[in-house]
Design a protein around this motif. Structure first.
Motif, mmCIF file in Angstrom:
data_model
loop_
_atom_site.group_PDB
_atom_site.id
_atom_site.type_symbol
_atom_site.label_atom_id
_atom_site.label_comp_id
_atom_site.label_asym_id
_atom_site.label_seq_id
_atom_site.Cartn_x
_atom_site.Cartn_y
_atom_site.Cartn_z
ATOM 1 N N THR A 137 0.818 -1.210 0.000
ATOM 2 C CA THR A 137 0.000 0.000 0.000
ATOM 3 C C THR A 137 0.855 1.264 0.000
ATOM 4 O O THR A 137 0.520 2.253 -0.662
ATOM 5 C CB THR A 137 -0.927 0.004 1.227
ATOM 6 O OG1 THR A 137 -1.709 -1.198 1.215
ATOM 7 C CG2 THR A 137 -1.852 1.209 1.225
ATOM 8 N N THR A 266 -5.852 -0.721 -1.402
ATOM 9 C CA THR A 266 -5.565 -1.200 -2.750
ATOM 10 C C THR A 266 -5.452 0.015 -3.677
ATOM 11 O O THR A 266 -5.712 1.142 -3.250
ATOM 12 C CB THR A 266 -6.677 -2.140 -3.244
ATOM 13 O OG1 THR A 266 -7.882 -1.383 -3.404
ATOM 14 C CG2 THR A 266 -6.923 -3.272 -2.264
ATOM 15 N N ARG A 290 -2.281 -5.877 -9.994
ATOM 16 C CA ARG A 290 -2.773 -5.660 -8.632
ATOM 17 C C ARG A 290 -2.109 -4.455 -7.976
ATOM 18 O O ARG A 290 -2.599 -3.932 -6.984
ATOM 19 C CB ARG A 290 -2.540 -6.917 -7.791
ATOM 20 C CG ARG A 290 -3.269 -6.903 -6.444
ATOM 21 C CD ARG A 290 -3.284 -8.276 -5.809
ATOM 22 N NE ARG A 290 -4.130 -8.288 -4.633
ATOM 23 C CZ ARG A 290 -3.687 -8.183 -3.374
ATOM 24 N NH1 ARG A 290 -2.384 -8.033 -3.164
ATOM 25 N NH2 ARG A 290 -4.517 -8.222 -2.365
#
Length: 346
Positions: A137, A266, A290
């Motif tokens: 993060t 995210t 991702r």
């Protein structure tokens, strides 16, 4: 360090550091494609069994498979090891790789507790190697922009951080999330995100208050935390493993606030408001995959530059995070077997 990753050269135009993936579980299956798709060199994978390593290597077209972690870290074609095993094994796996002369990117939480984290960092420093926590993060574009705004004074004096990480996860008592022998509980798996976020904004707290509800297996089902700071700032944090939550975050200052919608940890957009509630910025930068490639790129940058620490998440701050988590666990009565182990290295 192999000649493939030359220290003292800046940027990533030099040959890429070669990665070894230690462990073949769920999180390794998320990190590996983000490495490959963004140009990193994944050279080898190691598992406790050759069958698992071979299957993983075939899935991601990785050149070399190793049937043990020891063989992986001994591979001369590997420069940096991604430790993706469950957190009760991070300490021993990281030490194994560091003892073999490899840099390590260690999945969060960095370790089970502060003494383990401290040993990892001290060994890395002794050997001139990098030990980086894979708190992905911190490296995402929206978090980079948020740090810029805080430093610029755009929010005025930042007073409050509010963040939660609540999931509806498996209820099976034998599942690792519910097993104290495997480091179960909401705090280490989920709470690490809001705790690290508070550190990102305010640094280490001067005071901590925590309360929790426990499962029948003896781990925390949900934990609420208030971190206090010398200037009067507060971080209000929450995690739970059996109830799905909003998973949102806010940073509140005297001249405005930032709101990050679900799922804040995210790749996310955010909205910045002024003190009167007017929208002054909407940030929304697309991210491929991702988003786990950014932490790997920072590791490769450090290796190429011959640096041992990043300003984004210094290894010593990973130790401080674990110290805070230890204090939360002390207050809520959550202990693990590793807390009382003799932790002196010969």
């Amino acid at each position: 360090m192999s000649e493939h990753a030359t220290p003292g050269t800046a940027g990533l135009s030099t040959p890429r550091a070669r990665w070894g993936i230690l462990g073949t579980g769920f999180i390794a299956g998320l990190q590996t494609p983000d490495l490959i798709d963004n140009g990193s060199v994944v050279q080898a994978v190691g598992s406790r069994t050759m069958a698992s390593a071979t299957e993983f290597a075939a899935r991601f077209k990785i050149p070399t498979s190793h049937g043990s972690y020891a063989d992986l870290v001994a591979d001369p074609d590997v420069d940096v090891v991604y430790v993706s095993t469950p957190h009760p094994f991070h300490h021993e796996n990281a030490l194994l790789a560091l003892d073999a002369g490899k840099h390590v990117l260690i999945e969060k939480p960095f370790a089970m507790n502060a003494w383990q984290a401290r040993e990892i960092v001290e060994l890395a420093e002794t050997k001139g190697l990098i030990a980086l926590e894979a708190m992905w993060t911190r490296y995402l574009p929206h978090m980079v922009r948020i740090r810029e705004l805080i430093r610029s004074g755009a929010l005025g004096e930042v007073r409050t951080v509010i963040a939660d990480h609540n999931q509806n996860l498996p209820k099976d008592p034998a599942h690792r999330l519910n097993d104290p022998a495997l480091g179960g509980g909401a705090l280490l798996d989920l709470g690490i995100y809001p705790v690290s976020f508070a550190f990102d904004v305010f640094g280490a707290p001067t005071g901590i208050r925590a309360a929790a509800s426990m499962t029948e297996t003896g781990v925390d089902r949900q934990t609420a935390m208030i971190f206090e700071y010398g200037g009067g700032q507060q971080a209000v944090l929450h995690c739970a493993l059996d109830t799905a939550g909003p998973n949102q975050a806010s940073i509140i200052g005297t001249e405005g606030r930032i709101e990050i919608p679900s799922v804040w940890y995210t790749p996310s957009a955010f909205t910045r408001y002024d003190a009167d509630g007017n929208v002054v910025e909407r940030f929304d930068e697309p991210v491929t995959g991702r988003g786990m490639q950014y932490q790997a790129q920072e590791m490769e940058r450090l290796i190429a530059a011959g640096s041992m620490a990043t300003d984004i998440l210094p290894p010593r701050q990973s130790v401080q995070v674990m110290e805070a988590m230890d204090e939360v666990r002390r207050q809520i009565g959550l202990a693990y077997a590793s807390d009382g182990k003799d932790h002196g290295r010969a």
